[in-house]
Write a protein that holds these residues in place. Sequence first.
Motif, PDB file in Angstrom:
ATOM      1  N   THR A  20       7.990  -1.532  -7.131  1.00  0.00           N
ATOM      2  CA  THR A  20       6.504  -1.764  -6.154  1.00  0.00           C
ATOM      3  C   THR A  20       5.232  -2.827  -7.004  1.00  0.00           C
ATOM      4  O   THR A  20       6.031  -3.043  -7.825  1.00  0.00           O
ATOM      5  N   ASP A  32      12.454  11.353   1.029  1.00  0.00           N
ATOM      6  CA  ASP A  32      13.203  11.898   2.068  1.00  0.00           C
ATOM      7  C   ASP A  32      14.952  12.234   1.859  1.00  0.00           C
ATOM      8  O   ASP A  32      15.696  10.695   1.476  1.00  0.00           O
ATOM      9  N   GLY A  77      15.862   3.742  -1.554  1.00  0.00           N
ATOM     10  CA  GLY A  77      15.421   2.805  -0.437  1.00  0.00           C
ATOM     11  C   GLY A  77      13.789   3.356  -1.108  1.00  0.00           C
ATOM     12  O   GLY A  77      12.968   4.251  -0.740  1.00  0.00           O
ATOM     13  N   VAL A  78      13.222   1.964  -0.604  1.00  0.00           N
ATOM     14  CA  VAL A  78      11.249   2.126  -0.945  1.00  0.00           C
ATOM     15  C   VAL A  78      11.171   1.737   0.613  1.00  0.00           C
ATOM     16  O   VAL A  78      11.129   0.971   1.509  1.00  0.00           O
ATOM     17  N   LYS A  79      10.624   3.422   0.982  1.00  0.00           N
ATOM     18  CA  LYS A  79      10.366   3.218   2.371  1.00  0.00           C
ATOM     19  C   LYS A  79       8.776   2.879   2.815  1.00  0.00           C
ATOM     20  O   LYS A  79       8.124   2.023   3.747  1.00  0.00           O
ATOM     21  N   SER A  80       7.135   3.404   1.984  1.00  0.00           N
ATOM     22  CA  SER A  80       6.594   2.514   2.275  1.00  0.00           C
ATOM     23  C   SER A  80       5.830   2.631   0.469  1.00  0.00           C
ATOM     24  O   SER A  80       6.040   3.514   0.102  1.00  0.00           O
ATOM     25  N   THR A  81       4.975   1.789   0.519  1.00  0.00           N
ATOM     26  CA  THR A  81       3.809   1.420  -0.692  1.00  0.00           C
ATOM     27  C   THR A  81       2.639   1.786  -0.435  1.00  0.00           C
ATOM     28  O   THR A  81       2.083   1.854  -1.274  1.00  0.00           O
ATOM     29  N   ASP A  87       6.234   6.667  -1.205  1.00  0.00           N
ATOM     30  CA  ASP A  87       7.367   7.249  -0.335  1.00  0.00           C
ATOM     31  C   ASP A  87       8.780   6.156  -0.296  1.00  0.00           C
ATOM     32  O   ASP A  87       8.835   5.429   0.200  1.00  0.00           O
ATOM     33  N   LEU A  88      10.188   7.199  -0.590  1.00  0.00           N
ATOM     34  CA  LEU A  88      11.273   6.470  -1.396  1.00  0.00           C
ATOM     35  C   LEU A  88      12.642   7.507   0.124  1.00  0.00           C
ATOM     36  O   LEU A  88      12.267   8.830   0.445  1.00  0.00           O
ATOM     37  N   THR A  89      13.175   7.297  -0.278  1.00  0.00           N
ATOM     38  CA  THR A  89      14.535   7.572   0.436  1.00  0.00           C
ATOM     39  C   THR A  89      15.796   8.065  -0.366  1.00  0.00           C
ATOM     40  O   THR A  89      15.863   6.812  -1.453  1.00  0.00           O
TER      41      THR A  89
END
Length: 270
Positions: A20, A32, A77-81, A87-89
């Motif tokens: 990040t 998630d 996995g990184v969905k959003s920063t 937000d991670l998976t």
Amino acid sequence: MGFEDPQEKITKPEGIGFETPLGKTFQSVDIDFPERDLAIKDAFKEHPELKGVIAKARDFKVESPGAFNGILLGNMGVKSTEGDSLDLTAEKLHYHIYFAAHELRQEQPEKMEERYAALSTCGIVYDKTRKCFYMSVRPSDSQEQASMVDAPGGVLNPDFEDADPFATIKNRFDKKLGLQPANIVSMGLERIFDAHYSLYNVAMYGEVEDKAPTTEEGQFETIPLDKVEEFLLGDRLTSPARATILLTLSQDQFEESGWGKERVKKIMES
């Protein structure tokens, strides 16, 4: 102990990276993950290492029957920063399989790559009044990295604090340091792959004012801000501790002390 130009001597720690942006903080972390556990055949599909993982997992169960053998999160996995939310998976993994995969990764890194890596959290507390950091110290009788300065934390387990990094780190700060910082933020995600770790850490930061740890002497370490370079150049820090200190120093508030994201970026690119 002093250094004429520590900036030139501090180099990128082996096996450490950041997923990040440096200097960014997050007020919330959303992870998630599915309800179903990841089956080992799905995790290592079409890989000849499957038998090796199963064998090592069986040995681990026999040799360490008291070790935690439940569910943890990993394969993130990184969905959003974007904004103030990270937000991670992730997937539900089994601890004994994680340990086996980590062991096999040391023997066959080119084949195992970073499959079946754990998702954990760790943190650091900064005393604004005393201008120092507080971290935990591993027990002197620990089987691995005994007496080393560590970043308090632990794997994210859906059955413990609902795998919430904020709730988990509050528990660890209290247990390891006897501190309860009022405001805690996430500094992002650390990648740590070396002989001791196969994980991604959600790094957390808390502040106190003129309040020392209340745990017993020897269970925590005080790191003055003006001495932090000595620790980074020394050999007492675990990889999570080293990564967390660097990520902390990338924050804008430490620019006036000679740090900030640009300096940490140069260190990570060295």
